[in-house]
Scaffold this motif. Structure first.
Motif, mmCIF file in Angstrom:
data_model
loop_
_atom_site.group_PDB
_atom_site.id
_atom_site.type_symbol
_atom_site.label_atom_id
_atom_site.label_comp_id
_atom_site.label_asym_id
_atom_site.label_seq_id
_atom_site.Cartn_x
_atom_site.Cartn_y
_atom_site.Cartn_z
ATOM 1 N N THR A 172 0.806 -1.208 0.000
ATOM 2 C CA THR A 172 0.000 0.000 0.000
ATOM 3 C C THR A 172 0.845 1.266 0.000
ATOM 4 N N SER A 173 0.218 2.350 -0.345
ATOM 5 C CA SER A 173 0.662 3.722 -0.142
ATOM 6 C C SER A 173 1.746 4.203 -1.084
ATOM 7 N N SER B 19 -0.396 1.676 9.932
ATOM 8 C CA SER B 19 -0.008 2.666 8.926
ATOM 9 C C SER B 19 -0.333 4.059 9.436
ATOM 10 N N ASN B 20 -0.015 5.050 8.630
ATOM 11 C CA ASN B 20 -0.340 6.432 9.012
ATOM 12 C C ASN B 20 -1.843 6.650 9.060
ATOM 13 N N GLU B 21 -2.577 5.775 8.365
ATOM 14 C CA GLU B 21 -4.034 5.906 8.331
ATOM 15 C C GLU B 21 -4.710 5.068 9.418
ATOM 16 N N THR B 22 -3.906 4.386 10.244
ATOM 17 C CA THR B 22 -4.473 3.547 11.301
ATOM 18 C C THR B 22 -5.342 4.390 12.227
ATOM 19 N N ASP B 23 -6.495 3.833 12.635
ATOM 20 C CA ASP B 23 -7.406 4.545 13.536
ATOM 21 C C ASP B 23 -6.694 4.914 14.838
ATOM 22 N N SER C 43 -2.699 4.686 18.391
ATOM 23 C CA SER C 43 -1.895 4.501 17.181
ATOM 24 C C SER C 43 -0.530 5.175 17.320
ATOM 25 N N ASN D 22 6.269 4.827 3.958
ATOM 26 C CA ASN D 22 5.985 6.256 3.955
ATOM 27 C C ASN D 22 7.063 7.061 4.668
#
Length: 855
Positions: A276-277, A582-586, A632, A679
């Motif tokens: 991803t990403s 990830s950076n998008e983790t809740d 996170s 990232n």
């Protein structure tokens, strides 16, 4: 409508799931009573083993609410009862235990591993006769009422009328499975038409089809585990189906436009899913100059072994295709298996990988001498920087011969490759192949020369001939795979460069590469490999250090020692979660907190939530309903030390190598699947593309195969050290230190002088040879020993200067009749290993000798 063969199948199912289930339950009660043992006590004692013999829903019925004192035996199915019975029957050779094992085999053959839902008359007669006899024998051990009930159930199952409801239910389940299969087949049959209109989206279409196939496999495997589902599809049958579909897909693709055909490699048809990403490498045109077509290659099979710190695997190339060995783990099929090995109390090899983990966890329940077994995990890291290594250390502090452990590991993979060749091509061909295999063994590029020789010796002890073995460097072969298979659109021109970062479990290797098109496809290494021990296991260590901080070091250590199953499960749970962060983790991530740890903590110390509230993490971590709630930011902070070190090393390389025409940073290895790491590197180097190939965990294995096919693809490397030998020249007061003056055979000499062969950072072409002439200083000397040394200094003067390391000793046998002997010592550089030989100047013959890097 049910056929006669469907009816035979259903009647055997009724016999097993009805009559046999009833009898075995009563027999279990009888055995527990005879042994004066309570069911709760048995389940408590065998809890870990049973949890790994049964699937999730069965475990939930066996241990409701994760407890062992409120199970309801009436909710158990036949598989559950048979597994428990095998733990109750203590005598291994008893008739009853053998019969239970036979029942379990019938259960697997008929319900779980059968490719059809039919049974012919001959098989029906055999199965029903054997199952009847077993039922009657077990019932004879119980009271009269059980025996009578047994006879009645046999009669109703085999000769009674099938009620319409049962028949309808079974027919419906059969129809549903056939519908599912037909749906996949229909999609496949329409594939040629779909491909005609999908040049650019070919891969997307193929992935959709293969995802459907995987969905089918998952559906069938789940269905076969539930007795209420009468769908029996064997794993072997599914593998054959997948191979068949793959072959047909390939055949259809090859009929299409050549540009489409060249973009799809057979070995890549099983690749499903993307990282991803960060932009990914994609499969593009094949480089024909690299294609293995020479006769010498066709006569060999290439086998690659990649022993990693955390995960290991193997592959082989045959008939113009690469085969990656897949391993059945606890979360499905995997390209790698854990790097752990188990030896019994007599130091005899027992198992490797997933099997070794499971056996090690169950040992306390199976044998009294479990503390005398030897379990090694992540032992490869013991070769990092510290050489020579004589002993490897187990997880509980015991020691074994390091060479024995590593050779057993390599032997395991050697046997696995041979088994895979035999399975795919037959026994005769596998026997023919044994002498034809060219073996590639991968090691980190940042390893010392001593560690590389250690691996070569271990491989030879494992049965691999030294002249059929090549040592390959992990970041180099990962780069070969990416440059040859997936990044030509980015690195399009001769002279373009990239930085390959191979991110494994233990080490991270960083190597800058350039490639040329002049007279074929070639790769140059631009800088000495660098890196550090900052792989994914550092993140694991940080996480468990956090848990240790919360519950206490002594408590956690005791829990890990005494609750092996739960400790391993805890590690596996975090392994699954780790790469999803990830950076998008809740804001909150939930991690299962083992009930056994919770109950033990509450009994011995107190409330877990209270401990968390008193800690420095009270704002970021909480406990609720069996799960840790971790912010996170806290989880991401576990990755930062690794990402910072990796970024620093990449920056160091970029400061040393000219940035001109560096197009990309290519990430490979299992740790590169972490989008958090991707990232972080992309943000640190915004002017460079960061690329991740499909299935980066396979990059080293697939690249090792390519390296085996064309080992001369890498034409230059850079010397990692200044190399030389220790000599004693005539003393020169203008050069030498007075304190080093010695007298040998009446002549003044200087001791421990470093005679340089190659300097650090020197560019070396493949098979660069450096020769120096030497003479003996003692008359009629029959043997001479040269100390091979290296230094991180460009101009070392003496072999005991700071930074000088002894690599090993070259022992040379000389003609005894000569008063003095003149000979050359020759170093061959530029490959992945240093080769040292000596030549008699009079005869020009190679002098017999041995070179030992291991001290």
């Amino acid at each position: 409508m049910l056929t006669e063969e469907n009816e035979y199948y259903i009647r055997i199912i009724l016999l097993l799931c009805g009559g046999c289930l009833y009898v075995t339950k009563r027999f279990l009660e009888q055995e527990l009573k005879k042994n004066d043992e309570k069911l709760d006590d048995l389940l408590k004692k065998k809890r870990g083993k049973l949890r790994h013999e049964l699937h999730k829903k069965q475990v939930e019925r066996l241990f409701p609410n994760d407890r062992f004192d409120n199970t309801d035996i009436d909710t158990w199915d036949i598989q559950m009862i048979l597994c428990v019975l095998l733990h109750v029957l203590n005598k291994p050779d008893s008739k009853e235990k053998k019969l239970i094992k036979e029942l379990k085999k019938y259960r697997n053959d008929i319900i779980a591993h059968r490719a059809t839902t039919t049974l012919n008359k001959k098989d029906f007669d055999t199965f029903q006769s054997d199952i009847q006899n077993t039922m009657k024998h077990l019932a004879s051990k119980c009271d009269r009422s059980v025996q009578e009930r047994c006879d009645m159930l046999i009669c109703s199952s085999l000769t009674g009328q099938l009620d319409k409801g049962s028949a309808d239910k079974y027919s419906q389940e059969l129809a549903e499975s056939e519908e599912k299969l037909q749906e996949i087949i229909d999609k496949f049959e329409s594939l040629p038409e779909r491909i005609k209109h999908l040049d650019e989206n070919t891969w997307k279409t193929l992935n959709e089809i293969l995802n459907d196939l995987i969905e089918l496999k998952s559906y069938m495997e789940t269905a076969s585990m539930e007795l209420k589902n009468l769908i029996g599809v064997s794993k072997e049958g599914l593998d054959q189906l997948e191979d068949s579909l793959e072959n047909k897909i390939r055949a259809h693709i090859q009929k299409q436009d050549p540009s489409v055909r060249e973009s799809v490699e057979p070995s890549d048809l099983t690749k499903v899913g993307q990282a991803t990403s960060v932009p990914h490498t994609t499969q593009i045109e094949k480089n024909t100059s690299f294609s293995p077509k020479s006769k010498s290659v066709e006569e060999h099979i290439i086998a690659a072994i990649d022993i990693g710190t955390a995960l290991s695997g193997c592959a082989f190339y045959c008939s113009n295709r690469t085969y990656i060995t897949h391993w059945l783990g606890h979360f499905g099929s995997s390209q790698k298996t854990p790097t752990c090995i188990l030896f019994d109390s007599n130091k005899k090899f027992h198992s490797f990988g997933f099997e070794a983990e499971d056996k090690y966890a169950s040992l306390p329940e199976e044998t009294d001498d479990y503390m005398n077994w030897f379990f090694f995990r992540h032992f490869k890291m013991q070769l990092y920087k510290i050489m020579p290594v004589k002993r490897f250390v187990t997880v509980d502090g015991k020691e074994m011969d390091a060479m024995g452990v590593m050779s057993a590991t390599i032997m395991f993979f050697r046997e696995k490759v041979l088994e895979d060749i035999e399975r795919r091509f037959g026994v005769d061909y596998s026997m023919y192949c044994i002498q034809k295999i060219r073996w590639i063994l991968t090691v980190p590029a940042i390893w010392t020369d001593s560690a590389k020789q250690f691996m070569r010796k271990a491989a030879i002890r494992a049965g691999i001939q030294t002249d059929e073995l090549r040592i390959a460097l992990e970041p180099e072969v990962a780069g070969i795979y990416c440059l040859c298979e997936g990044t030509r659109s980015i690195l399009a021109a001769s002279g373009d460069k990239c930085i390959v970062v191979d991110m494994g479990g233990g080490t991270v290797d960083i190597t800058p590469l350039a490639f040329e098109h002049h007279e074929g496809f070639k790769i140059h290494v631009l800088h000495t490999p660098c890196g550090c021990a900052c792989g994914s296991k550092k993140v694991d260590a940080a996480f468990f250090k956090l848990i240790e901080y919360l519950v206490g070091e002594l408590f956690f250590s005791k829990f890990c020692t005494e609750n092996r199953w739960d400790h391993i499960d805890f590690q596996r749970d975090f392994e699954r979660i780790k790469l999803r962060i990830s950076n998008e983790t809740d804001d909150i991530t939930f991690i299962n907190f083992k009930n056994s740890m919770l109950h033990r903590y509450q009994e011995e110390i107190g409330d877990v939530n209270e401990a968390i509230k008193k800690s420095a993490y009270r704002e970021n971590i909480s406990y609720s309903r069996g799960r840790l709630r971790i912010s996170s930011d806290t989880l991401k902070s576990l990755f930062k030390p690794c990402s910072d070190q990796i970024i620093q090393h990449i920056d160091d390389v970029l400061r040393t190598v000219s940035r001109d025409r560096i197009k990309a940073i290519i990430l490979t290895g299992g740790f590169s699947e972490s989008s958090l790491m991707q990232n972080a590197i992309a943000r640190a180097f915004p002017n460079l593309k960061v690329l991740v190939p499909e299935s980066p965990i396979e990059a080293v294995l697939r690249g090792a195969v390519l390296y085996g096919l064309t080992p001369h693809i890498i034409t230059q490397r850079v010397s990692k050290y200044t190399y030389g030998i220790e000599i004693s020249p005539l003393f020169d007061a203008s050069i030498h230190d007075e304190s080093r003056r010695v007298v040998i055979c009446g002549k003044e000499r200087c001791k421990k002088v470093f005679r340089k062969f190659v300097g650090i950072g020197e560019v070396l072409s493949l098979d660069t040879k450096v020769c120096q002439e030497h003479s003996t200083i003692v008359p009629y000397q029959e043997k001479v020993g040269f100390r091979i040394v290296c230094s991180d200094s460009p101009h070392p003067m003496y072999t005991d200067d700071t930074g000088v390391l002894l690599l090993g000793t070259l022992h040379v046998s000389l003609p005894p009749e000569q008063e003095t002997s003149d000979f050359n010592v020759q170093f061959r550089f530029g490959g992945t290993e240093i080769v040292v030989t000596s030549v008699d100047l009079k005869s020009q013959e190679v002098i017999s000798g041995t070179f030992n890097f291991l001290g």
